[in-house]
Design a protein around this motif. Structure first.
Motif, PDB file in Angstrom:
ATOM      1  N   ARG A 246      21.249 -11.295 -10.690  1.00 49.11           N
ATOM      2  CA  ARG A 246      21.680 -10.968  -9.494  1.00 49.11           C
ATOM      3  C   ARG A 246      20.840  -9.491  -8.921  1.00 49.11           C
ATOM      4  O   ARG A 246      21.092  -9.285  -7.683  1.00 49.11           O
ATOM      5  N   ASP A 247      19.763  -9.094  -9.742  1.00 50.49           N
ATOM      6  CA  ASP A 247      19.279  -8.006  -9.317  1.00 50.49           C
ATOM      7  C   ASP A 247      17.893  -8.270  -8.695  1.00 50.49           C
ATOM      8  O   ASP A 247      17.186  -7.147  -8.337  1.00 50.49           O
ATOM      9  N   VAL A 248      17.475  -9.525  -8.822  1.00 50.58           N
ATOM     10  CA  VAL A 248      16.094  -9.848  -8.415  1.00 50.58           C
ATOM     11  C   VAL A 248      15.576  -9.665  -7.075  1.00 50.58           C
ATOM     12  O   VAL A 248      14.568  -9.022  -7.041  1.00 50.58           O
ATOM     13  N   SER A 249      16.556  -9.991  -6.312  1.00 51.82           N
ATOM     14  CA  SER A 249      16.180  -9.389  -4.806  1.00 51.82           C
ATOM     15  C   SER A 249      16.130  -8.034  -4.482  1.00 51.82           C
ATOM     16  O   SER A 249      15.630  -7.553  -3.657  1.00 51.82           O
ATOM     17  N   LYS A 250      16.465  -7.253  -5.480  1.00 45.81           N
ATOM     18  CA  LYS A 250      16.419  -5.724  -5.109  1.00 45.81           C
ATOM     19  C   LYS A 250      15.084  -5.133  -5.468  1.00 45.81           C
ATOM     20  O   LYS A 250      14.916  -4.042  -5.079  1.00 45.81           O
ATOM     21  N   VAL A 251      14.097  -5.853  -6.336  1.00 47.67           N
ATOM     22  CA  VAL A 251      12.951  -5.492  -6.885  1.00 47.67           C
ATOM     23  C   VAL A 251      11.911  -5.563  -5.771  1.00 47.67           C
ATOM     24  O   VAL A 251      11.845  -6.633  -5.110  1.00 47.67           O
ATOM     25  N   ALA A 252      11.222  -4.420  -5.548  1.00 48.76           N
ATOM     26  CA  ALA A 252      10.355  -4.244  -4.604  1.00 48.76           C
ATOM     27  C   ALA A 252       9.228  -5.523  -4.893  1.00 48.76           C
ATOM     28  O   ALA A 252       8.847  -5.945  -5.889  1.00 48.76           O
ATOM     29  N   THR A 253       8.783  -6.204  -3.664  1.00 47.67           N
ATOM     30  CA  THR A 253       7.776  -7.202  -3.778  1.00 47.67           C
ATOM     31  C   THR A 253       6.379  -6.703  -3.893  1.00 47.67           C
ATOM     32  O   THR A 253       5.998  -5.716  -3.163  1.00 47.67           O
ATOM     33  N   ASN A 254       5.518  -7.356  -4.761  1.00 47.25           N
ATOM     34  CA  ASN A 254       4.121  -6.979  -5.023  1.00 47.25           C
ATOM     35  C   ASN A 254       3.188  -7.481  -4.109  1.00 47.25           C
ATOM     36  O   ASN A 254       3.408  -8.977  -3.704  1.00 47.25           O
ATOM     37  N   TYR A 255       2.132  -7.005  -3.543  1.00 44.07           N
ATOM     38  CA  TYR A 255       1.348  -7.620  -2.729  1.00 44.07           C
ATOM     39  C   TYR A 255      -0.243  -7.451  -3.043  1.00 44.07           C
ATOM     40  O   TYR A 255      -0.521  -6.194  -3.680  1.00 44.07           O
ATOM     41  N   LEU A 256      -1.064  -8.373  -3.133  1.00 46.36           N
ATOM     42  CA  LEU A 256      -2.355  -8.291  -3.544  1.00 46.36           C
ATOM     43  C   LEU A 256      -3.154  -7.698  -2.344  1.00 46.36           C
ATOM     44  O   LEU A 256      -2.878  -8.154  -1.227  1.00 46.36           O
ATOM     45  N   THR A 257      -3.778  -6.442  -2.419  1.00 43.73           N
ATOM     46  CA  THR A 257      -4.250  -5.795  -1.363  1.00 43.73           C
ATOM     47  C   THR A 257      -5.724  -5.259  -1.603  1.00 43.73           C
ATOM     48  O   THR A 257      -6.222  -5.563  -2.763  1.00 43.73           O
ATOM     49  N   GLY A 258      -6.462  -4.770  -0.743  1.00 47.22           N
ATOM     50  CA  GLY A 258      -7.807  -4.144  -1.113  1.00 47.22           C
ATOM     51  C   GLY A 258      -8.742  -5.286  -0.791  1.00 47.22           C
ATOM     52  O   GLY A 258      -8.623  -6.708  -0.839  1.00 47.22           O
ATOM     53  N   LEU A 259      -9.965  -4.981  -1.297  1.00 42.16           N
ATOM     54  CA  LEU A 259     -11.016  -5.894  -1.035  1.00 42.16           C
ATOM     55  C   LEU A 259     -11.055  -6.829  -2.363  1.00 42.16           C
ATOM     56  O   LEU A 259     -10.771  -6.665  -3.336  1.00 42.16           O
ATOM     57  N   PRO A 260     -11.612  -7.994  -1.916  1.00 39.97           N
ATOM     58  CA  PRO A 260     -11.799  -9.075  -3.072  1.00 39.97           C
ATOM     59  C   PRO A 260     -12.650  -8.568  -4.099  1.00 39.97           C
ATOM     60  O   PRO A 260     -13.860  -7.966  -4.025  1.00 39.97           O
ATOM     61  N   SER A 261     -12.535  -8.767  -5.611  1.00 44.63           N
ATOM     62  CA  SER A 261     -13.144  -8.098  -6.518  1.00 44.63           C
ATOM     63  C   SER A 261     -14.335  -9.133  -6.680  1.00 44.63           C
ATOM     64  O   SER A 261     -14.051 -10.396  -7.106  1.00 44.63           O
ATOM     65  N   PRO A 262     -15.736  -8.642  -6.592  1.00 45.85           N
ATOM     66  CA  PRO A 262     -16.710  -9.539  -6.841  1.00 45.85           C
ATOM     67  C   PRO A 262     -16.951  -9.414  -8.204  1.00 45.85           C
ATOM     68  O   PRO A 262     -16.581  -8.597  -9.056  1.00 45.85           O
ATOM     69  N   PRO A 263     -17.917 -10.437  -8.886  1.00 48.06           N
ATOM     70  CA  PRO A 263     -18.333 -10.439 -10.158  1.00 48.06           C
ATOM     71  C   PRO A 263     -19.144  -8.975 -10.384  1.00 48.06           C
ATOM     72  O   PRO A 263     -19.852  -8.714  -9.386  1.00 48.06           O
ATOM     73  N   PRO A 264     -19.373  -8.406 -11.492  1.00 53.48           N
ATOM     74  CA  PRO A 264     -18.525  -8.924 -12.763  1.00 53.48           C
ATOM     75  C   PRO A 264     -17.250  -8.190 -12.873  1.00 53.48           C
ATOM     76  O   PRO A 264     -16.482  -8.445 -13.715  1.00 53.48           O
ATOM     77  N   VAL A 265     -16.741  -7.480 -11.807  1.00 53.96           N
ATOM     78  CA  VAL A 265     -15.413  -6.811 -11.788  1.00 53.96           C
ATOM     79  C   VAL A 265     -14.400  -7.852 -11.949  1.00 53.96           C
ATOM     80  O   VAL A 265     -13.340  -7.972 -12.571  1.00 53.96           O
ATOM     81  N   SER A 266     -14.471  -9.060 -11.073  1.00 57.51           N
ATOM     82  CA  SER A 266     -13.327 -10.155 -11.109  1.00 57.51           C
ATOM     83  C   SER A 266     -13.563 -10.749 -12.670  1.00 57.51           C
ATOM     84  O   SER A 266     -12.410 -11.231 -13.018  1.00 57.51           O
ATOM     85  N   THR A 267     -14.635 -11.064 -13.301  1.00 57.36           N
ATOM     86  CA  THR A 267     -14.851 -11.723 -14.295  1.00 57.36           C
ATOM     87  C   THR A 267     -14.044 -10.843 -15.633  1.00 57.36           C
ATOM     88  O   THR A 267     -13.322 -11.303 -16.319  1.00 57.36           O
ATOM     89  N   ALA A 268     -14.388  -9.680 -15.502  1.00 54.50           N
ATOM     90  CA  ALA A 268     -13.342  -8.697 -16.362  1.00 54.50           C
ATOM     91  C   ALA A 268     -12.054  -8.723 -16.418  1.00 54.50           C
ATOM     92  O   ALA A 268     -11.340  -8.692 -17.308  1.00 54.50           O
ATOM     93  N   LEU A 269     -11.668  -8.856 -15.169  1.00 50.99           N
ATOM     94  CA  LEU A 269     -10.155  -8.678 -14.740  1.00 50.99           C
ATOM     95  C   LEU A 269      -9.518  -9.692 -15.296  1.00 50.99           C
ATOM     96  O   LEU A 269      -8.603  -9.843 -15.749  1.00 50.99           O
ATOM     97  N   ASN A 270     -10.150 -11.048 -14.871  1.00 51.19           N
ATOM     98  CA  ASN A 270      -9.806 -12.344 -15.315  1.00 51.19           C
ATOM     99  C   ASN A 270      -9.569 -12.511 -16.826  1.00 51.19           C
ATOM    100  O   ASN A 270      -8.596 -12.940 -17.306  1.00 51.19           O
ATOM    101  N   ARG A 271     -10.489 -11.998 -17.388  1.00 53.23           N
ATOM    102  CA  ARG A 271     -10.541 -12.170 -19.008  1.00 53.23           C
ATOM    103  C   ARG A 271      -9.410 -11.081 -19.517  1.00 53.23           C
ATOM    104  O   ARG A 271      -8.625 -11.365 -20.532  1.00 53.23           O
ATOM    105  N   LEU A 272      -9.288  -9.932 -18.833  1.00 52.39           N
ATOM    106  CA  LEU A 272      -8.523  -8.722 -19.125  1.00 52.39           C
ATOM    107  C   LEU A 272      -6.940  -9.277 -19.099  1.00 52.39           C
ATOM    108  O   LEU A 272      -5.743  -9.198 -20.008  1.00 52.39           O
ATOM    109  N   LEU A 273      -6.698 -10.042 -17.845  1.00 52.86           N
ATOM    110  CA  LEU A 273      -5.243 -10.579 -17.650  1.00 52.86           C
ATOM    111  C   LEU A 273      -4.712 -11.712 -17.956  1.00 52.86           C
ATOM    112  O   LEU A 273      -3.679 -12.146 -18.152  1.00 52.86           O
TER     113      LEU A 273
END
Length: 430
Positions: A246-273
């Motif tokens: 019943r509380d799901v709609s109360k939680v703030a929506t998350n949004y992907l923002t900022g610059l797209p991450s280039p390699p190797p940052v994106s590679t490291a993030l994908n591996r980490l997450l």
């Protein structure tokens, strides 16, 4: 140093993927109850200096909503929010219905959840149900497969267990409530380095292991243990893993923002997450995630409550006359286990204790001259921490999930503003 917002390109997509920022910031600001700053040795000007730092971050557009609560000696000197909880992300059109964020809006705190999960582990140790120096396999024998028999609970808490890469079952929403599938995947995993040798951030594995340990020694799920042993005695409304349907709609929506991450940052993030940043954001908005149990990443709370949780820890386990932990338990929980060692997974020097990120004199997530501060960061600009030297407990929540964006320096500077506004704690205060 304040970084002014970059201009938006006319008639072109915004490369920084920003939310719309109104000219009148007061129209999207909500104020909670705050005490007079002078009552705790601060000034109104210093509080406004902190809040102006938040406004500078918000003007950049990377965070559709920001919520901040600052406590000094347990009293709330700043409790405010700015922006929209829903409907003002970079992909939302002008006709999208918007919902104002308030100081009562709950947010998902991602990896800041790890500090709360670690607190549960230390509570179980204090009660003699487990010992963090023991091997995980002493409680979960099947976990000892594939070279993991010597891994200790302490190594899991301090990110030194050698298993930073998590199985796909840990991030797959189809398995979020499948305890057996997650356990089997963890037991079948192999260390990528000798346990205890190196520090490597365990993005999700550590939380799943602590949850299973909790179930083994109590016969109850970690959500129930957290609720009945910590949250209920302190009368918390939120701050557990996920929320009721019943509380799901109360939680703030998350949004992907900022610059797209280039390699190797994106590679490291994908591996980490284990998934891409966009997938991580989408998962965090999914009702299955928001009603499930992800001990390393889905605590939902407000800045007011997150700062209150850390106030309990700052006060060595006691809050409002209710003792949750003994002082010796808190002291051990925040005892340093690595000194600015470069984390093998993050590629950054991070001081860790048994479950908490630690501050530092010069390089710190909690501002400079914060050697005794402890807390945890959450993806990407969420943070909860306590600074005993200044009598502070802080919760900062954001709904924007940028990896690369200009105002990150304003965010780092905000921690410095909070510390400077407080100065050093007086010995006659608690």
């Amino acid at each position: 140093m304040r970084i002014p917002p970059l201009p938006r390109p006319p008639l072109l997509p915004d490369p920084l993927r920003r939310a719309t920022v109104p000219d009148d910031l007061e129209s999207v600001t909500d104020y909670g109850n705050e005490v007079t700053p002078s009552a705790v040795g601060m000034t109104s000007d210093s509080i406004e200096h902190i809040w102006n730092g938040v406004r500078d971050i918000y003007r950049g557009g990377a965070h559709p909503a920001i919520q901040l609560c600052v406590r000094r000696y347990g009293r709330v000197v700043l409790n405010r929010s700015i922006g929209y909880a829903h409907g003002n992300g970079p992909g939302d059109g002008p006709g999208t219905e918007k919902t104002l964020a308030t100081t009562e809006t709950p947010f998902c705190v991602y990896s800041a959840s790890k500090a709360i999960t670690a607190t549960v582990a230390h509570l179980l140790d204090e009660r003699g149900l487990l010992h963090i120096g023991d091997r995980v396999s002493d409680y979960i024998p099947e976990f000892g497969r594939n070279g993991k028999k010597t891994i200790t609970i302490a190594q899991v808490l301090s990110h030194r267990a050698g298993i930073p890469n998590h199985p796909s079952e840990v991030t797959d929403l189809a398995f979020i409530n499948d305890r057996e599938a997650i356990l089997e995947a963890l037991c079948n995993s192999r260390p990528i380095m000798r346990p205890g040798k190196l520090q490597a951030y365990h993005a999700l594995t550590g939380g799943a292991i602590i949850a299973e340990l909790t179930e083994r020694v109590t016969g109850r799920g970690i959500r129930d243990v957290l609720q009945t042993e910590i949250l209920d005695p302190l009368d918390f409304r939120w701050t557990n893993y996920g929320v009721a349907p019943r509380d799901v709609s109360k939680v703030a929506t998350n949004y992907l923002t900022g610059l797209p991450s280039p390699p190797p940052v994106s590679t490291a993030l994908n591996r980490l997450l284990g998934v891409t940043p966009r997938e991580a954001v989408d998962i965090s908005n999914d009702p299955r995630f928001l009603t499930g149990v992800v001990p390393a990443g889905n605590v939902v709370t407000t800045a007011l409550e997150l700062s209150r949780f850390f106030e309990m820890l700052r006060r060595e386990g006691e809050l409002d006359g209710v003792r949750i932990l003994q002082p010796r338990t808190v002291h051990r929980a925040i005892s340093e286990q690595s000194f600015l060692e470069v984390d093998f997974a993050l590629g950054l020097p991070i001081r860790y204790s048994y479950g908490f990120m630690l501050g530092g004199k010069y390089l710190s997530l909690f501002g400079p001259h914060a050697e005794h501060a402890f807390g945890h960061l959450g993806f990407t600009n969420v943070v909860g921490y306590a600074d005993p030297d200044r009598g502070l407990a802080v919760g900062l929540l954001t709904s924007g999930k940028p990896v690369l964006y200009p105002e990150v320096f304003n965010w780092l500077g905000l921690m410095g503003r909070i510390g400077s506004a407080a100065g050093m704690a007086r010995q006659d205060q608690t």
